[in-house]
Design a protein around this motif. Structure first.
Motif, PDB file in Angstrom:
ATOM      1  N   LYS A 472       9.819  -7.872 -14.280  1.00 48.96           N
ATOM      2  CA  LYS A 472       9.571  -7.090 -13.075  1.00 48.96           C
ATOM      3  C   LYS A 472       8.076  -6.824 -12.902  1.00 48.96           C
ATOM      4  O   LYS A 472       7.535  -6.903 -11.796  1.00 48.96           O
ATOM      5  CB  LYS A 472      10.336  -5.774 -13.138  1.00 48.96           C
ATOM      6  N   LEU A 473       7.436  -6.485 -14.019  1.00 47.16           N
ATOM      7  CA  LEU A 473       6.003  -6.223 -13.943  1.00 47.16           C
ATOM      8  C   LEU A 473       5.239  -7.476 -13.537  1.00 47.16           C
ATOM      9  O   LEU A 473       4.251  -7.414 -12.783  1.00 47.16           O
ATOM     10  CB  LEU A 473       5.496  -5.714 -15.301  1.00 47.16           C
ATOM     11  N   THR A 474       5.689  -8.615 -14.030  1.00 45.05           N
ATOM     12  CA  THR A 474       5.035  -9.882 -13.676  1.00 45.05           C
ATOM     13  C   THR A 474       5.174 -10.162 -12.177  1.00 45.05           C
ATOM     14  O   THR A 474       4.210 -10.566 -11.503  1.00 45.05           O
ATOM     15  CB  THR A 474       5.642 -11.037 -14.490  1.00 45.05           C
ATOM     16  N   MET A 475       6.392  -9.958 -11.653  1.00 48.70           N
ATOM     17  CA  MET A 475       6.632 -10.189 -10.227  1.00 48.70           C
ATOM     18  C   MET A 475       5.790  -9.237  -9.388  1.00 48.70           C
ATOM     19  O   MET A 475       5.190  -9.629  -8.373  1.00 48.70           O
ATOM     20  CB  MET A 475       8.122  -9.999  -9.919  1.00 48.70           C
ATOM     21  N   LYS A 476       5.747  -7.988  -9.798  1.00 49.36           N
ATOM     22  CA  LYS A 476       4.969  -7.005  -9.041  1.00 49.36           C
ATOM     23  C   LYS A 476       3.498  -7.350  -9.089  1.00 49.36           C
ATOM     24  O   LYS A 476       2.767  -7.197  -8.100  1.00 49.36           O
ATOM     25  CB  LYS A 476       5.214  -5.614  -9.623  1.00 49.36           C
ATOM     26  N   ASN A 477       3.063  -7.838 -10.225  1.00 53.98           N
ATOM     27  CA  ASN A 477       1.663  -8.230 -10.378  1.00 53.98           C
ATOM     28  C   ASN A 477       1.334  -9.395  -9.441  1.00 53.98           C
ATOM     29  O   ASN A 477       0.249  -9.440  -8.835  1.00 53.98           O
ATOM     30  CB  ASN A 477       1.406  -8.611 -11.837  1.00 53.98           C
ATOM     31  N   GLU A 478       2.279 -10.316  -9.302  1.00 49.65           N
ATOM     32  CA  GLU A 478       2.061 -11.455  -8.399  1.00 49.65           C
ATOM     33  C   GLU A 478       1.979 -10.973  -6.942  1.00 49.65           C
ATOM     34  O   GLU A 478       1.159 -11.460  -6.152  1.00 49.65           O
ATOM     35  CB  GLU A 478       3.193 -12.468  -8.573  1.00 49.65           C
ATOM     36  N   GLU A 479       2.868 -10.017  -6.593  1.00 46.40           N
ATOM     37  CA  GLU A 479       2.842  -9.472  -5.230  1.00 46.40           C
ATOM     38  C   GLU A 479       1.505  -8.796  -4.955  1.00 46.40           C
ATOM     39  O   GLU A 479       0.910  -8.952  -3.876  1.00 46.40           O
ATOM     40  CB  GLU A 479       3.980  -8.469  -5.049  1.00 46.40           C
ATOM     41  N   LEU A 480       1.068  -8.018  -5.943  1.00 49.77           N
ATOM     42  CA  LEU A 480      -0.214  -7.336  -5.784  1.00 49.77           C
ATOM     43  C   LEU A 480      -1.349  -8.346  -5.643  1.00 49.77           C
ATOM     44  O   LEU A 480      -2.297  -8.149  -4.863  1.00 49.77           O
ATOM     45  CB  LEU A 480      -0.475  -6.406  -6.980  1.00 49.77           C
ATOM     46  N   ASP A 485      -5.317 -11.074  -2.292  1.00 50.52           N
ATOM     47  CA  ASP A 485      -5.837 -12.312  -1.689  1.00 50.52           C
ATOM     48  C   ASP A 485      -5.834 -12.210  -0.158  1.00 50.52           C
ATOM     49  O   ASP A 485      -6.778 -12.664   0.519  1.00 50.52           O
ATOM     50  CB  ASP A 485      -4.980 -13.513  -2.122  1.00 50.52           C
ATOM     51  N   ARG A 486      -4.780 -11.604   0.386  1.00 52.35           N
ATOM     52  CA  ARG A 486      -4.684 -11.476   1.846  1.00 52.35           C
ATOM     53  C   ARG A 486      -5.795 -10.576   2.386  1.00 52.35           C
ATOM     54  O   ARG A 486      -6.450 -10.883   3.389  1.00 52.35           O
ATOM     55  CB  ARG A 486      -3.302 -10.910   2.228  1.00 52.35           C
ATOM     56  N   PHE A 487      -5.989  -9.446   1.678  1.00 50.71           N
ATOM     57  CA  PHE A 487      -7.047  -8.533   2.128  1.00 50.71           C
ATOM     58  C   PHE A 487      -8.424  -9.169   1.985  1.00 50.71           C
ATOM     59  O   PHE A 487      -9.318  -8.947   2.817  1.00 50.71           O
ATOM     60  CB  PHE A 487      -6.983  -7.217   1.336  1.00 50.71           C
ATOM     61  N   GLU A 488      -8.602  -9.960   0.948  1.00 48.35           N
ATOM     62  CA  GLU A 488      -9.886 -10.644   0.795  1.00 48.35           C
ATOM     63  C   GLU A 488     -10.103 -11.618   1.969  1.00 48.35           C
ATOM     64  O   GLU A 488     -11.230 -11.772   2.477  1.00 48.35           O
ATOM     65  CB  GLU A 488      -9.930 -11.394  -0.542  1.00 48.35           C
ATOM     66  N   GLY A 489      -9.038 -12.294   2.425  1.00 45.73           N
ATOM     67  CA  GLY A 489      -9.141 -13.215   3.576  1.00 45.73           C
ATOM     68  C   GLY A 489      -9.502 -12.462   4.850  1.00 45.73           C
ATOM     69  O   GLY A 489     -10.322 -12.916   5.665  1.00 45.73           O
ATOM     70  N   ILE A 490      -8.874 -11.286   5.006  1.00 46.35           N
ATOM     71  CA  ILE A 490      -9.163 -10.471   6.191  1.00 46.35           C
ATOM     72  C   ILE A 490     -10.614 -10.031   6.164  1.00 46.35           C
ATOM     73  O   ILE A 490     -11.325 -10.059   7.185  1.00 46.35           O
ATOM     74  CB  ILE A 490      -8.218  -9.264   6.243  1.00 46.35           C
ATOM     75  N   VAL A 491     -11.067  -9.600   4.943  1.00 43.30           N
ATOM     76  CA  VAL A 491     -12.456  -9.138   4.820  1.00 43.30           C
ATOM     77  C   VAL A 491     -13.415 -10.275   5.157  1.00 43.30           C
ATOM     78  O   VAL A 491     -14.413 -10.086   5.870  1.00 43.30           O
ATOM     79  CB  VAL A 491     -12.709  -8.598   3.392  1.00 43.30           C
TER      80      VAL A 491
END
Length: 511
Positions: A472-480, A485-491
């Motif tokens: 679960k922690l691994t999956m959550k880490n991937e989501e984060l 990455d998405r926010f970096e693209g927006i920036v």
């Protein structure tokens, strides 16, 4: 019956009941198992602590005593003997003085070994009395009463006093305390035992006693030696006991040392020409008294038969020289005097050599029967009257000893049965305990297996839980990471847009 076989001793020197003794210990054991007589009052003086202090002498030379006070104290025997604690096992001899019968029953071999090494002078008289069970106040009172009576042998006794230990300082002075003590004891015995009366040989066994104990105790021990140790038959008028011993001696000599026996036969040397004195004086007519004391140590321990061992040890030691003498007179002179020289300065060697001579009790008994049969055949008159009474006394004594041995064995058998039952009970209890322990162990094993399984299941469940949580922690880490990455693209897009806007602004300003 002792057949000459030996048993293995325990570490403490004692033996089990089934183990036969062939070193003379059987005699000690048999006497210790009879009813014990009261201990001497001297016993109280010889406590363990007292002995351990290394006191060298507890006996001193006394002044002559009057008839109303006949007792003389023993005198010191060997002034140069070192009785220091470092050379003598005072702990052992203290236990002997305080509990002789107990030590004799439990450790007859150890006692025999210590006796062979010699009883310390300080306690020799006391140990002799304990060994022969001679302490008897009634007999001591009898002795004092006997001194008031006349003896038909008194003149003969007095005539022989100067010829008994003439070189020993205690007996050398005519009318001195030593001769007076000797006269008193021998005279009293001549009155006590009118059949024996007096024989000079008695003085030679009485002298060593007087050098180790007071007069009245010496008398009691003399009576014991005469009756319990069969010395009496050596001195009866017909000397039937001496004849028996000489018969046994010649037959044993032929068996043990055939070369010497044949040499004696060749020169017409008979045992009565030289060995009579050995038996009647326990070698005291020739040996220094300090050696006689050691011989008497073993007589008290092993009986009159021990004289045979010493006699054969002497002959064996001198065999080569004996065989070189080729006339009767030279042989007799040597047998009466020179025979003793090799051991005069080495009494320990004599003890060891005598102990090495093995003669079974059954052999003595067999020869005694043969002697009686021979007398009955060749000299029937000798077996009448006094001789028959003497033989009856000997047989009665042998019967008493046999009965005592039977009673002892019976008691020991009963004790062994009790011990066997106790051992079986203990064994059954031990087996029950083992079974209980085995059940307990099985129960503990079951509990251990169950707890191990539970622990393994708990570990497995915990591992699964941790694995799921990690997933679960691994999956959550991937989501984060996707969000970052998405926010970096927006920036980045915003930065690019900002640069475009800045360029437009700059363009408009330029126009």
């Amino acid at each position: 019956m002792n057949d000459g076989t030996t048993g293995e001793p325990r570490p403490d020197g004692s033996l089990s009941i089934e183990e036969p003794l062939d070193d003379g210990s059987d005699f000690i054991l048999a006497r210790a198992q009879t009813n014990a007589s009261p201990q001497s009052p001297q016993t109280a003086r010889f406590t363990l602590g007292y002995l351990a202090s290394g006191l060298r002498k507890i006996v001193t030379q006394t002044q002559s005593a009057s008839l109303s006070s006949p007792s003389h104290q023993p005198v010191s025997l060997m002034d140069d003997q070192d009785d220091s604690a470092e050379n003598i096992d005072w702990q052992f001899w203290g236990s002997i003085v305080n509990s002789y019968d107990e030590v004799a029953r439990r450790q007859p071999r150890l006692l025999t070994k210590k006796l062979m090494q010699g009883i310390p002078d300080a306690v020799r008289g006391t140990v002799w009395m304990l060994m022969c069970k001679a302490k008897n106040e009634d007999m001591e009172n009898t002795y004092r009463a006997l001194l008031t009576r006349d003896s038909s042998h008194e003149k003969a006794i007095m005539r022989d006093l100067d010829r008994t230990f003439p070189t020993h300082k205690h007996f050398a002075d005519k009318g001195g305390p030593g001769q007076e003590s000797l006269l008193h004891v021998i005279k009293a015995y001549s009155v006590w035992d009118t059949e024996v009366g007096y024989c000079q040989g008695i003085a030679f066994i009485t002298g060593p006693l007087l050098l180790n104990m007071p007069d009245e105790e010496a008398f009691c021990v003399l009576v014991k030696l005469m009756n319990d140790y069969n010395f009496r038959e050596l001195y009866t008028p017909n000397m039937i006991g001496l004849q028996l011993r000489l018969f046994q001696f010649e037959r044993l000599l032929k068996d043990l040392f055939p070369a010497i026996s044949k040499h004696f036969d060749t020169h017409d040397i008979k045992a009565n020409m030289y060995a009579s004195q050995w038996f009647m004086t326990v070698f005291a007519y020739r040996f220094p008294l300090e050696i006689v004391f050691r011989i008497m140590d073993m007589i008290f321990a092993q009986g009159l038969e021990s004289i045979f061992r010493f006699a054969f040890a002497l002959l064996k030691k001198n065999q080569d020289q004996i065989l070189q003498l080729n006339d009767m007179q030279s042989l007799l002179d040597f047998l009466k005097a020179g025979l003793f020289d090799p051991y005069v300065d080495n009494v320990d060697a004599l003890m060891q050599d005598a102990a090495a001579i093995k003669i079974s009790k059954s052999k003595f008994d067999k020869l005694a029967v043969e002697h009686v049969e021979e007398l009955r055949k060749n000299n029937p008159d000798l077996l009448s009257g006094d001789a028959l009474r003497a033989e009856n006394r000997r047989l009665a004594a042998a019967l008493r000893k046999a009965e005592e041995s039977y009673e002892t064995l019976n008691r020991e058998h009963i004790q062994l049965v009790k011990e066997h039952i106790e051992m079986r009970t203990l064994k059954e209890r031990a087996a029950q305990k083992v079974e209980e322990h085995e059940i307990t162990v099985e129960g503990l094993k079951s509990v251990l297996i169950s707890e191990r399984r539970e622990a393994e299941e708990q570990v497995k469940e915990e591992m699964d839980r941790l694995a799921q949580k990690n997933y679960k922690l691994t999956m959550k880490n991937e989501e984060l990471q996707d969000t970052v990455d998405r926010f970096e693209g927006i920036v980045l897009a915003q930065n690019a847009r900002l640069k475009e806007l800045e360029a437009v602004v700059n363009t408009l300003r330029g126009n």
